[in-house]
Design a protein around this motif. Structure first.
Motif, PDB file in Angstrom:
ATOM      1  N   UNK A   1       0.809  -1.204   0.000  1.00 45.30           N
ATOM      2  CA  UNK A   1       0.000   0.000   0.000  1.00 45.30           C
ATOM      3  C   UNK A   1       0.849   1.264   0.000  1.00 45.30           C
ATOM      4  N   UNK A   2       2.135   1.131   0.347  1.00 42.40           N
ATOM      5  CA  UNK A   2       3.039   2.279   0.340  1.00 42.40           C
ATOM      6  C   UNK A   2       3.370   2.695  -1.090  1.00 42.40           C
ATOM      7  N   UNK A   3       3.542   3.982  -1.296  1.00 44.75           N
ATOM      8  CA  UNK A   3       4.035   4.456  -2.579  1.00 44.75           C
ATOM      9  C   UNK A   3       5.533   4.646  -2.458  1.00 44.75           C
ATOM     10  N   UNK A   4       6.282   3.994  -3.356  1.00 43.29           N
ATOM     11  CA  UNK A   4       7.739   4.049  -3.266  1.00 43.29           C
ATOM     12  C   UNK A   4       8.354   4.429  -4.614  1.00 43.29           C
ATOM     13  N   UNK A   5       9.621   4.821  -4.551  1.00 49.79           N
ATOM     14  CA  UNK A   5      10.384   5.140  -5.744  1.00 49.79           C
ATOM     15  C   UNK A   5      11.556   4.166  -5.817  1.00 49.79           C
ATOM     16  N   UNK A   6      11.815   3.658  -7.026  1.00 55.67           N
ATOM     17  CA  UNK A   6      12.918   2.724  -7.212  1.00 55.67           C
ATOM     18  C   UNK A   6      14.213   3.510  -7.392  1.00 55.67           C
TER      19      UNK A   6
ATOM     20  N   UNK B   1      10.578   5.351   0.328  1.00 55.61           N
ATOM     21  CA  UNK B   1       9.214   5.837   0.427  1.00 55.61           C
ATOM     22  C   UNK B   1       9.082   7.197  -0.249  1.00 55.61           C
ATOM     23  N   UNK B   2       7.933   7.392  -0.881  1.00 61.00           N
ATOM     24  CA  UNK B   2       7.680   8.655  -1.560  1.00 61.00           C
ATOM     25  C   UNK B   2       6.817   9.533  -0.668  1.00 61.00           C
ATOM     26  N   UNK B   3       7.239  10.784  -0.528  1.00 63.86           N
ATOM     27  CA  UNK B   3       6.457  11.729   0.280  1.00 63.86           C
ATOM     28  C   UNK B   3       5.684  12.641  -0.646  1.00 63.86           C
ATOM     29  N   UNK B   4       4.348  12.630  -0.482  1.00 64.94           N
ATOM     30  CA  UNK B   4       3.500  13.447  -1.353  1.00 64.94           C
ATOM     31  C   UNK B   4       3.734  14.943  -1.124  1.00 64.94           C
ATOM     32  N   UNK B   5       3.977  15.321   0.119  1.00 63.70           N
ATOM     33  CA  UNK B   5       4.181  16.740   0.415  1.00 63.70           C
ATOM     34  C   UNK B   5       5.474  17.252  -0.187  1.00 63.70           C
ATOM     35  N   UNK B   6       6.532  16.441  -0.113  1.00 63.46           N
ATOM     36  CA  UNK B   6       7.828  16.857  -0.651  1.00 63.46           C
ATOM     37  C   UNK B   6       7.913  16.576  -2.148  1.00 63.46           C
ATOM     38  N   UNK B   7       7.035  15.691  -2.636  1.00 65.48           N
ATOM     39  CA  UNK B   7       7.046  15.265  -4.031  1.00 65.48           C
ATOM     40  C   UNK B   7       8.379  14.646  -4.437  1.00 65.48           C
ATOM     41  N   UNK B   8       8.952  13.857  -3.536  1.00 62.85           N
ATOM     42  CA  UNK B   8      10.215  13.186  -3.810  1.00 62.85           C
ATOM     43  C   UNK B   8      10.402  12.032  -2.832  1.00 62.85           C
ATOM     44  N   UNK B   9      11.324  11.119  -3.171  1.00 60.02           N
ATOM     45  CA  UNK B   9      11.593  10.034  -2.224  1.00 60.02           C
ATOM     46  C   UNK B   9      12.299  10.590  -1.000  1.00 60.02           C
ATOM     47  N   UNK B  10      11.934  10.080   0.160  1.00 59.30           N
ATOM     48  CA  UNK B  10      12.486  10.625   1.400  1.00 59.30           C
ATOM     49  C   UNK B  10      12.892   9.527   2.375  1.00 59.30           C
ATOM     50  N   UNK B  11      13.683   9.913   3.342  1.00 54.89           N
ATOM     51  CA  UNK B  11      14.005   9.014   4.438  1.00 54.89           C
ATOM     52  C   UNK B  11      12.858   9.039   5.431  1.00 54.89           C
ATOM     53  N   UNK B  12      12.699   7.916   6.108  1.00 51.38           N
ATOM     54  CA  UNK B  12      11.589   7.795   7.035  1.00 51.38           C
ATOM     55  C   UNK B  12      12.066   7.947   8.465  1.00 51.38           C
ATOM     56  N   UNK B  13      11.330   8.707   9.224  1.00 53.91           N
ATOM     57  CA  UNK B  13      11.624   8.840  10.629  1.00 53.91           C
ATOM     58  C   UNK B  13      10.483   8.250  11.436  1.00 53.91           C
ATOM     59  N   UNK B  14      10.699   8.135  12.723  1.00 52.51           N
ATOM     60  CA  UNK B  14       9.631   7.614  13.576  1.00 52.51           C
ATOM     61  C   UNK B  14       9.253   8.654  14.601  1.00 52.51           C
ATOM     62  N   UNK B  15       7.969   8.717  14.821  1.00 51.80           N
ATOM     63  CA  UNK B  15       7.487   9.655  15.810  1.00 51.80           C
ATOM     64  C   UNK B  15       6.623   8.859  16.760  1.00 51.80           C
ATOM     65  N   UNK B  16       6.766   9.124  18.042  1.00 52.72           N
ATOM     66  CA  UNK B  16       5.891   8.444  18.995  1.00 52.72           C
ATOM     67  C   UNK B  16       4.795   9.409  19.398  1.00 52.72           C
TER      68      UNK B  16
END
Ligand SMILES: [Zn+2]
Length: 107
Positions: A11-16, A75-90
């Motif tokens: 279900x994730x949108x990703x970039x190769x 992972x692709x970030x819709x807001x940034x419109x580019x592939x991004x690194x993922x962080x975690x938030x609690x």
């Protein structure tokens, strides 16, 4: 690298990031954590020869996706419109949430 764990899920949108489909964007159809692979819509298409069947009376060649290594996708970030690194938030309720490291929007 932990075996059996990948940073993306279906279900994730990703970039190769590499290979013949470099730069392609698609949705993950299936994850294979044990193989560290994912199946992405429209990515790594392979031609498969098939026998005639009810669905495909002619038989012949069909194109279908083949899994690619999860390490090769971001992972692709819709807001940034580019592939991004993922962080975690609690969150306040203690649940973990994946966020974009650039804009902090939920992924
Ligand atoms: Zn972002």
């Amino acid at each position: 690298m932990t075996k059996g764990k990948i940073h993306v899920k279906s279900g994730d949108t990703v970039v190769v990031l590499s290979g013949k489909d470099k730069g392609k964007k698609g949705k993950i159809l299936r994850g294979y954590p044990a193989d560290r692979k994912v199946l992405i819509e429209g990515v790594n298409m392979i031609k498969k020869h098939t026998r005639p069947s009810q669905q495909n009376p002619q038989g012949g060649i069909v194109e279908q996706e083949a899994p690619v290594y999860a390490d090769k996708v971001m992972l692709f970030c819709k807001s940034c419109n580019r592939p991004v690194r993922v962080g975690k938030k609690i969150k306040d309720d203690g649940k973990k949430e994946r966020v974009c490291k650039k804009c902090y929007s939920t992924l």
